[in-house]
Design an enzyme around this catalytic site. Sequence first.
Site, PDB file in Angstrom:
ATOM      1  N   ALA A   1      -4.844  -4.235  -1.858  1.00 20.89           N
ATOM      2  CA  ALA A   1      -5.076  -2.803  -2.038  1.00 20.89           C
ATOM      3  C   ALA A   1      -6.041  -2.267  -0.995  1.00 20.89           C
ATOM      4  CB  ALA A   1      -5.633  -2.544  -3.439  1.00 20.89           C
TER       5      ALA A   1
ATOM      6  N   GLY B   1      -3.415  -7.495  -4.269  1.00 25.16           N
ATOM      7  CA  GLY B   1      -2.265  -6.724  -4.717  1.00 25.16           C
ATOM      8  C   GLY B   1      -0.991  -7.089  -3.995  1.00 25.16           C
TER       9      GLY B   1
ATOM     10  N   GLU C   1       0.283  -9.937  -5.959  1.00 27.68           N
ATOM     11  CA  GLU C   1       0.722  -9.423  -7.264  1.00 27.68           C
ATOM     12  C   GLU C   1       2.085  -8.751  -7.163  1.00 27.68           C
ATOM     13  OE1 GLU C   1      -2.941  -8.205  -9.966  1.00 27.68           O
ATOM     14  OE2 GLU C   1      -3.179  -7.398  -7.941  1.00 27.68           O
TER      15      GLU C   1
ATOM     16  N   GLU D   1      -9.924 -10.887  -5.343  1.00 25.28           N
ATOM     17  CA  GLU D   1     -10.636  -9.671  -5.759  1.00 25.28           C
ATOM     18  C   GLU D   1     -12.041  -9.939  -6.277  1.00 25.28           C
ATOM     19  OE1 GLU D   1      -6.214  -8.691  -6.374  1.00 25.28           O
ATOM     20  OE2 GLU D   1      -7.516 -10.437  -6.492  1.00 25.28           O
TER      21      GLU D   1
END
Length: 723
Positions: free
Chosen positions: A66, A116, A119, A141
């Site tokens: 992200a 992300g 993910e 993260e």
Amino acid sequence: MENFKIDVDADGIALITFDVPGRSMNTLTSGVMKEIPEWVERVKTDDAIKGAVLTSGKSSGFCAGADLGDMAGGMLAGGSLQDAYDAGWKLNGALRALETCGKPVAAAINGLALGGGLELTLACHYRVVGDSPKIQLGLPEIKVGLFPGGGGTQRLTRLIGVQAAMMAMTEGKSFRPNDARGAGFVNEVVPVGTEVEAAKAWIKGGGKAVQPWDDKSFKLPGGGPYHPAGIQNFLVGNAMLRKQTYGNYPAAMNLMKAVYEGVQLPMDAALRVETRYFIKTLMTPQAQGMIRSLFLSKQELDKGAVRPAGVPKSDPKKVTVLGAGMMGAGIAYVNALAGIETILIDRDQESADKGKAHVEELLKKRLSRGQIDQAKFDALLGSVTATTEYDHIKGSDLVIEAVFENREIKADVTKRAEAQLAPGAIFGSNTSTLPITGLAEASVRPEDFIGIHFFSPVDKMMLVEIILGEKTGEAAIAKSLDYVMKIKKTPIVVQDGRGFYTSRCFGTYVAEGLAMLEEGYAPALIDNVGRATGMPRGPLEMHDDVALDLSVKIAKQTKEDLGDAYVPLPGWKIVQTMVEDLGRYGRKNGKGFYDYDQKPKVLWSGLSDLAPVRINDSTPEMVEDQKRRLLFRQAVEVARCWEEGVIDDPREADVGAILAWGFAPWTGGPVTYIEQYGLKAFVEQADAYAAKYGERFTPPQLLRDMAARGETFYGQFAAKQAA
């Protein structure tokens, strides 16, 4: 769509290429997250599409995760908890729609996939990865005060089990492709360049469009909270988490809560649980401080935010390192990796060769891990020349002096090296404490003389401190920053002064540990409290690491320089006795505050004779007070550096502190720590410590004035930048 391109082949397989325009690496921006539901809906509803393959259009990687600045700003922009939750749910909802679209979707991972980015692939039904040691897969993260918020806590756990998933996520661990396949979250590893072909073959071979956890027969690997074996993961994991984090990181505990609750629920409910804990974590001061310092500010500094404008970009091709000890050899190693020809000089050939041997040792580790091949190994090692001859310096763009912390020795090598340098070449001193302006007196070109301070071990420590002397020119600053960016380190620029910024402020941590020892605190208590603050090691064991005899040498040089103005630190006599009378130099000779002739190390039994224990109280209140004391002592020194003009950029102050001496990362750095504590409250507490422990805690007038005016460091900086 701007960020995704869709091509449907004759077999009805849609190739979805992820390619964010104008960026070297794909990230999950707000624009990307807006478009994911769009292509998912097309895959779901377009009858011509039988399945889909998601890949990257970037040569640099699949997706780095992200865009945290964009993400955090977007999620918190609404102001209410519901708005934040709704914004946080967008990605989770989109990825859930992806895995339930009814058609097989495979991820062709042709580069690194982190956070992300990984993910996104976990929401696909099948994952194919290129067989390259450069590819990393992981959920890091936790390193910026968050945890996976795009379904990672639920999907990874259901793929590999609670224990393996929790370890991977709480460590922020990255996996190489074959390791990821072995762990169980990658299905296939194929030759680089064949990822899309292999992914399409899986679809054409009857790939299943249902995730394992959506199958009624699914069972969680290793069992969940109410399974006889599974419960142990949470009982033991809770204790291990406390041991590792000391309760400083809300993200770690919220991660475990999300996993514990989520694995007991259907996936849709589990994802809502994850989103709630993710938003709760994002709103903590720890997460906001870490995101700002360790992601946003670090990125800005890595890209040259403090580089002087108007100076042409330089590209150092040849660098000489004077001194082939561990520091000099480490510098030669990072130079080689960056493609820089390096001359490694020492006083005799044996020492120079020993330095090159250390470079070879580090390169062999990369070779054994598959990060380089034999041809690359030979080329990198061949780029380092070990010698005693100073005429090899000719043609160097930069010389870095890394000899002993002795003014006379440094002056001698400076003169000898400068005699070989062409105009415009830079001379950098790797001194950790000696003022650059004083060292530059030996230079015939002080405008090209600068401090370039590395940290040990050079191959692992990511910060380089650039120190300006009184006569250092802007060209020297720019060229030094260009060099640091080329070797892929993070630079900060500070003004001259004894100890500069990092060594000066770090020294207060170990010195306060000594003061506590002299006061009669138990040594074990001192180090346990130090670790509990979030510092990487206790002050006494860290003192052992940097070497007690080095502290003595620095103190003597400081006393010689300052004369009658020199004031010995509390506890100084203890260290002097250990070094000069007892030959205890620290970890390097196996004898310091600890004895290292056994594993694990043990506190030296003779320490109680030099520093009798009078305080062995470890009540929670006392521990919290002493933790705060250690952090305050460092933060007060940082504020003094600001007042004296040693540093004037809060980004450099915070990032430099965390990367250089490990200032408790959960705080976001010392400046953020002061601001989040509140300047007024900080000044009051510092005054209380000054009254109790000494004037070293007295806050500078700068802090008093800022507190009275309601100002902050970052606020001042933002106003200055806007102006």
